[in-house]
Design an enzyme around this catalytic site. Structure first.
Site, PDB file in Angstrom:
ATOM      1  N   ARG A   1      -8.062   6.156  -5.563  1.00  0.00           N
ATOM      2  CA  ARG A   1      -8.272   5.854  -4.140  1.00  0.00           C
ATOM      3  C   ARG A   1      -9.362   6.783  -3.618  1.00  0.00           C
ATOM      4  O   ARG A   1      -9.311   7.995  -3.816  1.00  0.00           O
ATOM      5  CB  ARG A   1      -6.995   6.026  -3.321  1.00  0.00           C
ATOM      6  CG  ARG A   1      -7.240   5.909  -1.817  1.00  0.00           C
ATOM      7  CD  ARG A   1      -5.966   5.753  -1.001  1.00  0.00           C
ATOM      8  NE  ARG A   1      -5.526   4.360  -1.000  1.00  0.00           N
ATOM      9  CZ  ARG A   1      -4.797   3.807  -0.017  1.00  0.00           C
ATOM     10  NH1 ARG A   1      -4.414   4.518   1.029  1.00  0.00           N
ATOM     11  NH2 ARG A   1      -4.444   2.545  -0.077  1.00  0.00           N
TER      12      ARG A   1
ATOM     13  N   TYR B   1      -7.467  15.033   1.235  1.00  0.00           N
ATOM     14  CA  TYR B   1      -6.603  15.800   0.356  1.00  0.00           C
ATOM     15  C   TYR B   1      -7.471  16.484  -0.710  1.00  0.00           C
ATOM     16  O   TYR B   1      -8.694  16.393  -0.679  1.00  0.00           O
ATOM     17  CB  TYR B   1      -5.516  14.907  -0.236  1.00  0.00           C
ATOM     18  CG  TYR B   1      -4.624  14.301   0.834  1.00  0.00           C
ATOM     19  CD1 TYR B   1      -3.942  15.118   1.730  1.00  0.00           C
ATOM     20  CD2 TYR B   1      -4.487  12.925   0.980  1.00  0.00           C
ATOM     21  CE1 TYR B   1      -3.144  14.583   2.733  1.00  0.00           C
ATOM     22  CE2 TYR B   1      -3.689  12.382   1.977  1.00  0.00           C
ATOM     23  CZ  TYR B   1      -3.028  13.220   2.854  1.00  0.00           C
ATOM     24  OH  TYR B   1      -2.246  12.683   3.855  1.00  0.00           O
TER      25      TYR B   1
ATOM     26  N   HIS C   1      -8.943  10.698   1.874  1.00  0.00           N
ATOM     27  CA  HIS C   1      -8.254  11.152   3.088  1.00  0.00           C
ATOM     28  C   HIS C   1      -8.210  12.663   3.275  1.00  0.00           C
ATOM     29  O   HIS C   1      -7.350  13.184   3.977  1.00  0.00           O
ATOM     30  CB  HIS C   1      -6.833  10.591   3.128  1.00  0.00           C
ATOM     31  CG  HIS C   1      -6.790   9.098   3.109  1.00  0.00           C
ATOM     32  ND1 HIS C   1      -5.642   8.383   2.882  1.00  0.00           N
ATOM     33  CD2 HIS C   1      -7.777   8.168   3.301  1.00  0.00           C
ATOM     34  CE1 HIS C   1      -5.908   7.085   2.917  1.00  0.00           C
ATOM     35  NE2 HIS C   1      -7.204   6.939   3.175  1.00  0.00           N
TER      36      HIS C   1
ATOM     37  N   HIS D   1      -5.116  10.060  -6.289  1.00  0.00           N
ATOM     38  CA  HIS D   1      -5.485  10.072  -4.871  1.00  0.00           C
ATOM     39  C   HIS D   1      -6.675  11.004  -4.671  1.00  0.00           C
ATOM     40  O   HIS D   1      -6.561  12.218  -4.801  1.00  0.00           O
ATOM     41  CB  HIS D   1      -4.298  10.543  -4.029  1.00  0.00           C
ATOM     42  CG  HIS D   1      -4.378  10.144  -2.588  1.00  0.00           C
ATOM     43  ND1 HIS D   1      -5.566   9.987  -1.908  1.00  0.00           N
ATOM     44  CD2 HIS D   1      -3.404   9.858  -1.678  1.00  0.00           C
ATOM     45  CE1 HIS D   1      -5.323   9.621  -0.653  1.00  0.00           C
ATOM     46  NE2 HIS D   1      -4.015   9.545  -0.487  1.00  0.00           N
TER      47      HIS D   1
ATOM     48  N   ARG E   1       1.563  -1.129   6.885  1.00  0.00           N
ATOM     49  CA  ARG E   1       2.527  -1.257   7.978  1.00  0.00           C
ATOM     50  C   ARG E   1       3.192  -2.623   8.079  1.00  0.00           C
ATOM     51  O   ARG E   1       4.367  -2.707   8.459  1.00  0.00           O
ATOM     52  CB  ARG E   1       1.856  -0.873   9.301  1.00  0.00           C
ATOM     53  CG  ARG E   1       1.477   0.595   9.351  1.00  0.00           C
ATOM     54  CD  ARG E   1       0.709   0.957  10.594  1.00  0.00           C
ATOM     55  NE  ARG E   1       0.216   2.329  10.515  1.00  0.00           N
ATOM     56  CZ  ARG E   1      -0.541   2.905  11.430  1.00  0.00           C
ATOM     57  NH1 ARG E   1      -0.887   2.236  12.520  1.00  0.00           N
ATOM     58  NH2 ARG E   1      -0.946   4.146  11.277  1.00  0.00           N
TER      59      ARG E   1
ATOM     60  N   SER F   1       0.824  -1.201   0.000  1.00  0.00           N
ATOM     61  CA  SER F   1       0.000   0.000   0.000  1.00  0.00           C
ATOM     62  C   SER F   1       0.862   1.256   0.000  1.00  0.00           C
ATOM     63  O   SER F   1       1.992   1.254   0.509  1.00  0.00           O
ATOM     64  CB  SER F   1      -0.900  -0.005   1.245  1.00  0.00           C
ATOM     65  OG  SER F   1      -1.973   0.872   1.095  1.00  0.00           O
ATOM     66  N   PRO F   2       0.359   2.374  -0.562  1.00  0.00           N
ATOM     67  CA  PRO F   2       1.126   3.628  -0.496  1.00  0.00           C
ATOM     68  C   PRO F   2       1.305   4.101   0.937  1.00  0.00           C
ATOM     69  O   PRO F   2       0.359   4.133   1.713  1.00  0.00           O
ATOM     70  CB  PRO F   2       0.273   4.610  -1.314  1.00  0.00           C
ATOM     71  CG  PRO F   2      -1.088   3.992  -1.384  1.00  0.00           C
ATOM     72  CD  PRO F   2      -0.898   2.525  -1.304  1.00  0.00           C
TER      73      PRO F   2
END
Length: 530
Positions: free
Chosen positions: A385, A337, A335, A332, A480, A176-177
Site C-alpha cells: 500500500r 507510517y 499514510h 503497509h 466504511r 479495505s483494511p
C-alpha cells in the site's frame, strides 16, 4: 461570463483550477461563471455552469430573503455544484492529457468505455440507460477476456474473477483494511473473529485485516493488533481457518509499523487525531527526528541497527502469517507510517543513503519488502500500500513519483499495488470527491504496467463496475460501507439481479438473499412505473 470551451491556449492544456472563496462583495457585486470558478473544457461545462449560476442567482434574488442573505445563499448552493463539476472536469482533463496510456494498453472497446466514463460522472448504469445493448455487449466482451472464453450472458464487471499468482478471487470487491483499535496487547479476540467472520461471509472476494504490527513498539495505539508472538499467531489462524472453512473469501494480512505516528491515543479517546498517549507510551522511531505534526511526539532517527531489527521483525511476521494460513500479505508503506515516512520527503530529512532522492528514500522500504518476499511462499501474492500523493504539490510525493515507486516495487516482485493517498502531513490539502483517489490507481496501473487496487470514497455498486470496466484498477477496496453493512457485496448482487459464479452467499443466508433480490426488483419496477 466567459465560455471556457472557446479558449484553446496552452494555459488551458495544463489547466489551472480556480474556485473563488468569496463570490459576493459589498452586496453589490456577485460573481458567476468563470469569474467564480473554472472547469476544464474536456467536459464542455463552462457555459453550462455559468447559465446554471445565473438561474440560481435569479431564483434567490426573487425569493423572500433579504439581499445579503440571498446572495450568500446563492454562493452556498452553487459552490457545491461547482466543486462536483470541477472534480469531474479534472478527471476528464487528466484522461485527455494521458490518452496515449489508454491507446497503448486497451483494446478498442475498452478504450471507448474509458473515454465515455473519463470524468467518473458518467457511470456504468448511466451508459445502460443510454444504450443497454451496447453496454451488455461490452460486459460480455469483458467477461470473455476475464474467463478466457466467450460468454452468452453479460456479467457485471465487479463479479468477474481475478487471479494473483496462486490466489483466485471470485470477484473484484475488497474489504479495505480498517483499524479497529480493539485488541489487548496485540491479541485478536472473539470480537475480531466475529468482525472478520461477518465481513468474509458478506460476499467480497478478498478481506483485509487491519494494519497488524510487527512488534509492541510498532503499534499506533494500545488497541492495535500484532503478530509478534505465538498467541497472536494462533488467534489469527483461528480467524483464517473460519474464513476458509465457512466462506468463499480470501484473506490478506496487512503488516506494518507505525513509526512516527505510534504511541497515540485511540481515535475516540481524543478530539485531536494522532494525540500522543498521556501515559504508558513507548519510544517511537522514524527516518528522522521529525514529528508527524507539531502536537505529536518527536521520533528518534533510526540507525542501521534499527533498520536491521525492523527488517527481521517484518520477516518474522511474514513467517507467522504463512503458518496462520493467510492467502496474501500486504506491506503497509502509506499514510505516514514508518515505511511511508521514509518515502515522503515531508518526514524523511536524512542526509545518508536513505534520504534525499526518491531512489534513496525507497531504499529501506524496498529492503524490507525484498526480505519479506524471500520469506513468503512463492505461490502466494504480496501487495504494497502506497500514498500516491501527499497533497502538498511539489513539496511531497507527487502522482508522477507514485508511478516510479510502483515500478520499483514491481521490479522487487510485488504483485499488486494498493493505491491510497495522503495522511503523510497535517498540512495536506486533499481534494475530496467520489472515487477521488481512483485516478492515482489508474495512472499506476496503466503507466507502470502493474495491477492495482483503487480505494477512497468508493461506496456504490456503480462505482465499482465503472472502475473495473474502464480499466482504472483491477480491484476496488471499500472500507466504511462495510462497517454497517458487511453484506455489501451480496446486497450489490441482489440489486443487479446477479447470482452467478462471482457471488458467494452462505447457504444459511440464501433465503434472505433471494427475498432481498425480489424486493429490490419490485421496488425498481414501482419506481419506473410511478
Amino acid at each position: 461570463l466567459t465560455n471556457s470551451a472557446h479558449v484553446r491556449g496552452s494555459a488551458w492544456i495544463s489547466f489551472p483550477r480556480v474556485l473563488c472563496r468569496n463570490w459576493v462583495k459589498d452586496d453589490r457585486i456577485v460573481l458567476i461563471g468563470d469569474a467564480a470558478h473554472t472547469a476544464h473544457f474536456a467536459i464542455g461545462s463552462g457555459t453550462k455552469l455559468g447559465l446554471e449560476d445565473a438561474i440560481s442567482l435569479a431564483r434567490h434574488l426573487d425569493s423572500d430573503l433579504a439581499l445579503p442573505q440571498a446572495l450568500h445563499a446563492y454562493q452556498a448552493e452553487r459552490e457545491v455544484e461547482a466543486l462536483k463539476l470541477q472534480s469531474a472536469a479534472r478527471n476528464a482533463m487528466v484522461w485527455f492529457e494521458n490518452a496515449p496510456r489508454y491507446v497503448n494498453a486497451f483494446d478498442t472497446k475498452q478504450l471507448n468505455y474509458s473515454m465515455l466514463t473519463r470524468s467518473q460522472r458518467v457511470s456504468h448504469e448511466n451508459l445502460r440507460l443510454r444504450d443497454r445493448d451496447w453496454l451488455e455487449s461490452y460486459e460480455k466482451h469483458l467477461a470473455g477476456l476475464a474467463l478466457g472464453a466467450p460468454v452468452a450472458k453479460p456479467v457485471p464487471p465487479m463479479f468477474l474473477p481475478f487471479k494473483l499468482r496462486g490466489m483466485a478471487l471470485k470477484n473484484r470487491v475488497v474489504v479495505s483494511p480498517m483499524s479497529m483499535y480493539s485488541a489487548v496487547d496485540g491479541l485478536p479476540s472473539d470480537w475480531h473473529l466475529v468482525h472478520y467472520g461477518a465481513l468474509a461471509q458478506g460476499g467480497a472476494g478478498l478481506v483485509y485485516t487491519e494494519m497488524t504490527n510487527v512488534s509492541p513498539g510498532a503499534r499506533i495505539t494500545t488497541g492495535c493488533t500484532g503478530i509478534w508472538n505465538d498467541e497472536q499467531e494462533a488467534a489469527w489462524k483461528r480467524i483464517v481457518d473460519f474464513t476458509h472453512a465457512s466462506t468463499g473469501a480470501k484473506i490478506c494480512l496487512q503488516i506494518g509499523h507505525a513509526g512516527p505516528k505510534g504511541a497515540t491515543r485511540k481515535p475516540w479517546e481524543s478530539p485531536v487525531s494522532d494525540q500522543p498517549l498521556a501515559e504508558g507510551g513507548w519510544e517511537i522511531i522514524g527516518p528522522s527526528a521529525h514529528p508527524f505534526a507539531p502536537h505529536c511526539a518527536q521520533p528518534r532517527a533510526m540507525t542501521r541497527e534499527d533498520m536491521a531489527r525492523v527488517i527481521a521483525e517484518h520477516v518474522a511476521a511474514a513467517g507467522r502469517a504463512n503458518r496462520a494460513g493467510f492467502d496474501m500479505v500486504e506491506l503497509h508503506a502509506a499514510h505516514g507510517y514508518l515505511l511511508s515516512a521514509f518515502i515522503t520527503p515531508v518526514l524523511n530529512k536524512r542526509e545518508d543513503d536513505y534520504g534525499g532522492s526518491l531512489a534513496n528514500r525507497l531504499r529501506f522500504p524496498l529492503e524490507v519488502f525484498t526480505a519479506m518476499r524471500a520469506a513468503w511462499p512463492r505461490e502466494r501474492p504480496m501487495s504494497v500500500r502506497i500514498s500516491a500523493c501527499d497533497w502538498l504539490g511539489d513539496n511531497g510525493v507527487t502522482p508522477q513519483e507514485a508511478v516510479e515507486i510502483a515500478r520499483a516495487f514491481k521490479a522487487a516482485g510485488v504483485d499488486i499495488i494498493d493505491v491510497s493517498a495522503g495522511q503523510t502531513s497535517a498540512q495536506a490539502r486533499p481534494v475530496y470527491g467520489r472515487m477521488f483517489q481512483t485516478p492515482f490507481a489508474d495512472a499506476v496501473r496503466n503507466d507502470a504496467g502493474i495491477a492495482t487496487m483503487a480505494v477512497g470514497n468508493i461506496f456504490e455498486t456503480d462505482h465499482v463496475n465503472s472502475i473495473i470496466a474502464a480499466g482504472r484498477a483491477d480491484l476496488c477496496c471499500l472500507a466504511r460501507p462495510h462497517l454497517l453493512d458487511p453484506n455489501w457485496t451480496l446486497r450489490a448482487a441482489a440489486q443487479l439481479q446477479y447470482h452467478g459464479d462471482g457471488v458467494s452467499c452462505p447457504v444459511q443466508y440464501r433465503a434472505g438473499f433471494e427475498q432481498l433480490e425480489r424486493n429490490l426488483a419490485r421496488a425498481a419496477d414501482m419506481a419506473i412505473n410511478a
